[in-house]
Scaffold this active site. Structure first.
Site, mmCIF file in Angstrom:
data_model
loop_
_atom_site.group_PDB
_atom_site.id
_atom_site.type_symbol
_atom_site.label_atom_id
_atom_site.label_comp_id
_atom_site.label_asym_id
_atom_site.label_seq_id
_atom_site.Cartn_x
_atom_site.Cartn_y
_atom_site.Cartn_z
ATOM 1 N N SER A 142 0.855 -1.194 0.000
ATOM 2 C CA SER A 142 0.000 0.000 0.000
ATOM 3 C C SER A 142 0.881 1.230 0.000
ATOM 4 O O SER A 142 1.978 1.213 0.571
ATOM 5 C CB SER A 142 -0.887 0.011 1.246
ATOM 6 O OG SER A 142 -1.561 1.260 1.334
ATOM 7 N N TYR A 156 -1.805 -0.364 10.224
ATOM 8 C CA TYR A 156 -1.880 -0.729 8.799
ATOM 9 C C TYR A 156 -0.555 -0.399 8.108
ATOM 10 O O TYR A 156 -0.024 -1.214 7.349
ATOM 11 C CB TYR A 156 -3.038 0.033 8.154
ATOM 12 C CG TYR A 156 -3.268 -0.277 6.688
ATOM 13 C CD1 TYR A 156 -3.887 -1.470 6.307
ATOM 14 C CD2 TYR A 156 -2.892 0.623 5.693
ATOM 15 C CE1 TYR A 156 -4.114 -1.749 4.962
ATOM 16 C CE2 TYR A 156 -3.121 0.355 4.352
ATOM 17 C CZ TYR A 156 -3.731 -0.838 3.992
ATOM 18 O OH TYR A 156 -3.958 -1.122 2.658
HETATM 19 P P1 NAP Z 1 -11.536 -5.659 -0.196
HETATM 20 O O1 NAP Z 1 -12.545 -5.671 -1.287
HETATM 21 O O2 NAP Z 1 -11.975 -5.486 1.199
HETATM 22 O O3 NAP Z 1 -10.660 -6.974 -0.347
HETATM 23 C C1 NAP Z 1 -9.993 -7.589 0.712
HETATM 24 C C2 NAP Z 1 -10.079 -9.082 0.471
HETATM 25 O O4 NAP Z 1 -9.234 -9.773 1.388
HETATM 26 C C3 NAP Z 1 -11.494 -9.621 0.655
HETATM 27 O O5 NAP Z 1 -11.847 -10.355 -0.508
HETATM 28 C C4 NAP Z 1 -11.401 -10.513 1.890
HETATM 29 O O6 NAP Z 1 -12.241 -11.650 1.757
HETATM 30 C C5 NAP Z 1 -9.926 -10.916 1.867
HETATM 31 N N1 NAP Z 1 -9.439 -11.225 3.209
HETATM 32 C C6 NAP Z 1 -9.406 -10.426 4.300
HETATM 33 N N2 NAP Z 1 -8.897 -11.086 5.348
HETATM 34 C C7 NAP Z 1 -8.600 -12.340 4.908
HETATM 35 C C8 NAP Z 1 -8.067 -13.503 5.538
HETATM 36 N N3 NAP Z 1 -7.704 -13.526 6.833
HETATM 37 N N4 NAP Z 1 -7.909 -14.619 4.769
HETATM 38 C C9 NAP Z 1 -8.252 -14.627 3.464
HETATM 39 N N5 NAP Z 1 -8.764 -13.551 2.822
HETATM 40 C C10 NAP Z 1 -8.941 -12.428 3.549
HETATM 41 O O7 NAP Z 1 -10.510 -4.473 -0.443
HETATM 42 P P2 NAP Z 1 -9.431 -4.223 -1.596
HETATM 43 O O8 NAP Z 1 -9.279 -2.765 -1.672
HETATM 44 O O9 NAP Z 1 -9.732 -4.988 -2.814
HETATM 45 O O10 NAP Z 1 -8.115 -4.797 -0.874
HETATM 46 C C11 NAP Z 1 -7.218 -5.673 -1.519
HETATM 47 C C12 NAP Z 1 -5.811 -5.343 -1.062
HETATM 48 O O11 NAP Z 1 -5.480 -4.025 -1.505
HETATM 49 C C13 NAP Z 1 -5.603 -5.335 0.459
HETATM 50 O O12 NAP Z 1 -4.375 -5.955 0.757
HETATM 51 C C14 NAP Z 1 -5.522 -3.858 0.795
HETATM 52 O O13 NAP Z 1 -4.772 -3.607 1.963
HETATM 53 C C15 NAP Z 1 -4.864 -3.327 -0.441
HETATM 54 N N6 NAP Z 1 -5.024 -1.884 -0.675
HETATM 55 C C16 NAP Z 1 -6.246 -1.356 -0.935
HETATM 56 C C17 NAP Z 1 -6.366 0.005 -1.147
HETATM 57 C C18 NAP Z 1 -7.706 0.660 -1.437
HETATM 58 O O14 NAP Z 1 -7.795 1.876 -1.429
HETATM 59 N N7 NAP Z 1 -8.738 -0.100 -1.743
HETATM 60 C C19 NAP Z 1 -5.220 0.829 -1.098
HETATM 61 C C20 NAP Z 1 -3.990 0.235 -0.839
HETATM 62 C C21 NAP Z 1 -3.893 -1.123 -0.631
HETATM 63 P P3 NAP Z 1 -12.920 -12.371 3.028
HETATM 64 O O15 NAP Z 1 -13.330 -11.281 3.973
HETATM 65 O O16 NAP Z 1 -14.057 -13.146 2.461
HETATM 66 O O17 NAP Z 1 -11.858 -13.257 3.591
#
Ligand code: NAP
Length: 251
Positions: A142, A156
């Protein structure tokens, strides 16, 4: 760059957001995609979207912080699809609190998902890839933590700085074995994770006009395109890199 014919791709966090968009993009590139996460319903929806488009996908539920789950996930991928060529270790969670107010249980839970949840997949993926002559790994870090510090995001930030360090170290350890490891560091992307509590998408769009130099939130498709490039031979000399996708937030 977008032809992944014959490749088997494993994606954690594949039931939503960045993981789902990347799964759809790899499947459009003719890869076989295994999507994982804890909740079966959203994973099944990703598989259905891919199959509706004529692609190939399987859902294998797993908690990325649980070693047995992760070992089973990698084993099932290899057993069911004949190998593992590309892994996108993307599952993650967010928790906001100033360091002095951070609850210890919430701290430990976040470290388990965001750090152990990248370490364990890499451990088993690398073992398989080394045995089979190579592969490509992309981890989701991130911009917050790896490249920028913001008050209220200390836990985080610590986890994502760790992901970037783990990525670079694993890249050095495995380059000679043909396993290429990189990370992506998204800025605010249009998933629920970038919404503040109670915020609508329209309110987020307004906030982003000044919160990012580019004036908008990034899309999951823009993030997926970057992951596909890092997973493709077009980036073959890019190793141990942490690529920001953040509309110049950290420029
Ligand atoms: P999201 O839609 O909330 O996706 C997160 C995913 O991780 C969900 O599908 C969730 O599925 C899974 N997850 C969470 N805990 C888990 C666990 N213990 N075991 C297995 N799966 C798990 O949000 P996103 O934005 O797409 O996030 C994806 C990645 O991008 C993350 O690493 C996040 O930190 C990173 N990121 C996002 C942003 C942003 O602005 N969106 C910015 C920087 C980085 P379940 O809950 O069903 O397990």
């Amino acid at each position: 760059m977008t032809d992944f014919t014959g490749k088997v791709v494993l994606i954690t966090g594949g039931g939503s957001g960045i993981g789902r968009a990347t799964a759809l993009a790899f499947a459009r590139g003719n890869a076989t995609v295994v999507v994982s996460g804890r909740t079966p319903g959203p994973l099944a929806e990703t598989v259905a979207l891919i199959e509706k488009d004529g692609g190939r996908a399987e859902a294998v539920p797993a908690d990325v912080s649980n070693a047995r789950d992760v070992q089973n996930l990698v084993d099932a991928t290899v057993r069911n699809h004949g190998g593992l060529d590309i892994a996108f270790n993307n599952a993650g969670a967010f928790a906001a609190a100033p360091v002095a107010d951070m609850d210890e249980d919430a701290w430990n839970a976040l470290l388990a998902t965001n750090i152990t949840g990248v370490f364990l997949p890499m451990k088993y993926e690398i073992a398989h890839m080394r045995e089979n002559g190579g592969g490509v790994i992309v981890n989701t870090s991130s911009n917050i933590g790896a490249h920028q510090r913001l008050p209220g995001t200390g836990a985080y930030a610590a986890t994502k700085a760790a992901v970037s360090a783990l990525t670079r170290t694993a890249a050095l350890e495995n380059i000679a074995a043909g396993v290429r490891v990189n990370a992506v560091s998204p800025g605010p992307i249009d998933t629920t994770m970038s919404l503040r509590p109670g915020e609508t998408e329209a309110q987020r769009a307004d906030r982003m006009k000044t919160a990012t130099p580019i004036g908008r939130v990034g899309t999951t498709e823009e993030t997926a395109a970057t992951v596909l490039w890092l997973a493709s031979p077009a980036s073959s000399y890019v190793v141990g890199h942490d690529l920001v996708i953040d509309g110049a937030a950290t420029a």
